[in-house]
Design an enzyme around this catalytic site. Structure first.
Site, short mmCIF file in Angstrom:
data_model
loop_
_atom_site.label_atom_id
_atom_site.label_comp_id
_atom_site.label_asym_id
_atom_site.label_seq_id
_atom_site.Cartn_x
_atom_site.Cartn_y
_atom_site.Cartn_z
N CYS A 78 0.93 -1.25 -0.10
CA CYS A 78 0.17 0.02 0.13
C CYS A 78 0.88 1.24 -0.03
CB CYS A 78 -0.96 0.08 1.35
SG CYS A 78 -1.70 -1.47 1.53
N ARG A 79 0.20 2.27 0.03
CA ARG A 79 0.94 3.65 0.25
C ARG A 79 0.11 4.43 1.29
NH1 ARG A 79 5.90 3.74 -1.40
NH2 ARG A 79 5.59 1.95 -0.04
#
Length: 250
Positions: free
Chosen positions: A2-3
């Site tokens: 993810c970010r």
């Protein structure tokens, strides 16, 4: 993988942080620069933010990619907040949990996100999960590694741990049970931010009006600083503290 990103500071429209900058979370959903695994974060997204006078944040989460949600773009244009946490998701494994699997997870004043993956999931954390009360296990929002990590962090917070130790102890416990895991965790209560680096990138930015902790910079501001691997970050609008995290003993 993810970010994710969290900020605390002077109120700003959500879009000014998440959508408008040249390398904002929006762009990181399809073109991350420093992501350790995966190339597209299109399996969900979410943002949690705090309204003045209310310690419990609102959350907006969806199962699809952030770039396909025009309603969120419109909302982010006008909603202003002095603290928020947002994430775009790349699923570790296929699942049917939908938006329930998208960060931020939340309880009371807390918002939480996990960037990474637990190696050997789900069997690797079976013993660790068994330390939680049955009620907390049955209250998991999703059947994902991130949701279980959140339950472990929240259990420690409810027991009285400060945010930094709650993250650090959870990371060490998970890393010991599942070596090779990537455990970048991010937590805020709208006043402080705590985060860990364990297997992926993390940066922070301090300025006169905000502190930001994010997977990667959203612009070219030279004040961005990379956080070393295996580090606990604790931050507020005044100070940022970096504390090394020891690897679990063999």
């Amino acid at each position: 993988m993810c970010r994710h990103i969290a900020f605390v500071g002077e109120p700003v429209a959500l879009g000014e942080l998440l959508l408008r900058p040249g390398h904002a979370l929006l762009r990181q959903s399809w073109e991350p620069r420093t992501q350790a695994s995966g190339v597209v974060n299109a399996d969900g997204f979410g943002v949690g933010w705090y309204a003045e006078g209310d310690p419990v944040p609102a959350r907006y989460r969806r199962a699809g990619p952030i770039w396909g949600d025009l309603s969120f773009a419109d909302l982010a244009r006008v909603v202003r907040s002095g603290a928020a946490l947002a994430a775009v998701r790349s699923a570790t494994l296929p699942g049917a949990d939908g938006e329930a699997a998208a960060a931020p997870f939340g309880s009371g004043p807390w918002l939480f996100s996990h960037n990474g993956a637990v190696a050997g999931w789900p069997g690797s954390l079976a013993a660790t999960a068994g330390t939680l009360p049955a009620e907390e296990l049955l209250s998991l929002e999703a059947r994902t590694d991130s949701a279980l990590l959140w339950a472990l962090v929240l259990h420690r917070l409810r027991a009285g741990d400060a945010p930094g130790p709650a993250l650090a102890d959870t990371v060490r416990e998970a890393a010991a049970a599942a070596p090779g895991s990537r455990l970048n965790l991010l937590l805020t209560d709208g006043v402080t931010i705590a985060a860990t680096t364990w297997g992926d990138s993390l940066w922070y930015l301090t300025g006169p009006d905000r502190v930001v902790v994010a997977s990667e910079p959203y612009d070219a501001d030279p004040r961005w600083r990379a956080v070393p691997e295996h580090t606990l970050v604790t931050a507020d609008r005044v100070d940022v503290t970096l504390t090394p995290l020891k690897e679990p003993s063999a």
